[in-house]
Design an enzyme around this catalytic site. Sequence first.
Site, mmCIF file in Angstrom:
data_model
loop_
_atom_site.group_PDB
_atom_site.id
_atom_site.type_symbol
_atom_site.label_atom_id
_atom_site.label_comp_id
_atom_site.label_asym_id
_atom_site.label_seq_id
_atom_site.Cartn_x
_atom_site.Cartn_y
_atom_site.Cartn_z
ATOM 1 N N HIS A 1 -29.107 51.969 -0.005
ATOM 2 C CA HIS A 1 -29.324 50.513 -0.004
ATOM 3 C C HIS A 1 -30.765 50.168 0.346
ATOM 4 O O HIS A 1 -31.316 49.193 -0.137
ATOM 5 C CB HIS A 1 -28.328 49.819 0.933
ATOM 6 N N CYS B 1 -30.255 52.509 -17.925
ATOM 7 C CA CYS B 1 -30.032 51.407 -16.996
ATOM 8 C C CYS B 1 -29.943 51.877 -15.556
ATOM 9 O O CYS B 1 -29.601 51.116 -14.665
ATOM 10 C CB CYS B 1 -28.788 50.614 -17.370
HETATM 11 C C1 PEP Z 1 -26.074 54.681 -12.764
HETATM 12 O O1 PEP Z 1 -25.215 55.449 -12.326
HETATM 13 O O2 PEP Z 1 -27.241 55.037 -13.035
HETATM 14 C C2 PEP Z 1 -25.758 53.262 -12.957
HETATM 15 C C3 PEP Z 1 -26.586 52.474 -13.604
HETATM 16 O O3 PEP Z 1 -24.599 52.797 -12.433
HETATM 17 P P1 PEP Z 1 -24.387 52.522 -10.863
HETATM 18 O O4 PEP Z 1 -25.710 52.683 -10.180
HETATM 19 O O5 PEP Z 1 -23.836 51.153 -10.759
HETATM 20 O O6 PEP Z 1 -23.414 53.583 -10.502
#
Ligand code: PEP
Length: 544
Positions: free
Chosen positions: A181, A480
């Site tokens: 975090h 992402c």
């Molecule tokens: C990831 O795992 O990179 C992702 C974008 O999803 P989260 O961070 O929500 O698990």
Amino acid sequence: MHGVGVGRGIAAGKALRMPEKLTPPTDAPHGGDGDEEANRASEALAAVAQELHERGEVVGGEAQDVLQAASLMAQDPALADDVSSRIRAGVNAEYAVQEGFGQFKQMLVALGGYMAERATDLDDVAQRVIARLRGVPAPGVPESDEPFVLVARDLAPADTATLDLDKVLALVTQDGGPTSHTAILARAKSITAIVGVPGLLDAVSDGQGIIADARTGEVTLDPSDREIAAALAERSRRSEAASAPITPGALADGTQVQLLANLGRPEEAAEAVKLGAEGVGLFRTEFLFLDAKEPPSVEWQTEQYTAMLSAFEGKKVVVRVLDAGADKPLSFLNDADEENPALGLRGIRALEKNENILRDQLKALAQADAATNADLWVMAPMIANAEETEYFVGIGREYGLKTVGAMAEVPSIAVLADQVMRHADFVSIGTNDLTQYTFAADRMLGTVAQFQDPWHPAVLRLIERLGDAGAALDTPVGVCGEAAADPALAVVLVGLGVTSLSMSPAALADVRAELLTVTMEEARERAAKALQATSARAAREAVL
Ligand code: PEP
Ligand code: MG
């Protein structure tokens, strides 16, 4: 010293250490004069009240109200009486303060409403009083008139959220990984940060000169004048990039790279648009449901999705269906008894077992789509193979959804990229989980933070496979995960065949500026160098 850099900021200044958490007081008797001990407690209470009041006057605004309220708590006569009667009954002042404040807190919680919300502030006040009694610095972010680099074991979310950004030049923590975090909040607030620096607390003392370079993750102690001048020059170059005009994402040769936002709630959309997001690359829908005990209704979901889609008329919005499990459990979807929830029924696996919940969500998305003019793409998390892709795309089509894809977070999907892309309309790479699963290293654990580095060629080679398959099969491949927010890495990802990058909106300006400095040919050259490196650090160094 080395850690994991967040973003590309650099800061030079004096270090200030965050005081360690206080050990809880024991109920040992004070063994002396009760009056004297009670006096010690009331002096400490008065001093803390005064200090909070004065700090409020300095900071002003909303923070002043909060500090004023805390100051009043420390002056509360009923609380002071309670503490002193505990001391007269024999216990030491620190323990009496802890117990007295604890009881007062329970009373506030029982009152509910605004008073209950303030109850946690009492803990902070109690800690300050106990620290004063012990003659040690109060826990929490230290105060200083001069800007400083904050050095800490780790930060509580509340500490990170209330940092005074005019004073804190950078954060450097011994614990925490790039997806902790602390890192996520630092990124969201554009604070220069380096997390997971082994040996940090043994090496740094208050007032020591320090440079934190988040681009490389390097922490330099007692830097030379030349190093300081170079850091300051880079910092001003960076702030120029942040104020450069907002243009659509592109390389120096004009190749377009869509720059999108990672969002969790419709209310975050306006800020993302302001910062130049060309759409949404990841709407983490589970963030809407974290406190829900029951699956939310189709109507309520439709409202939320409609609000998000309306903010991006004519633009792409990639919605991820519920990613429940591991660090984001939803009580109505996950089984709490799993020993290794990250390897259990999470993401698409949990949805397949609870297909009615998935169907409700897809129905709500289709209704929101019909009511708005955004370009809706829908994807599922944690897809591992072609069968799961076929299942999810098939069910999405039943609801009339036009663009349905898979997230690449489980390494098997990269190995099977060609098979998966026969079904998926697009693939979006979640580098946070892809890295965690490639190295079998829990992304939340500071002890294995060194593995959670998407610069590692093992992760880059998986992304290369996905990029190559995407180019061969004409399937868009985006990123992402947090990797997209690291400007130098963003260039490498584009060189590997990624055509869109989605990130926390605060990171858009830096990534936009960096992309404009390279051509596609150069991005490919950098990617080739990174792929050949034998460690994450070597990959970074080969490119920077
Ligand atoms: C990831 O795992 O990179 C992702 C974008 O999803 P989260 O961070 O929500 O698990
Ligand atoms: Mg993920």
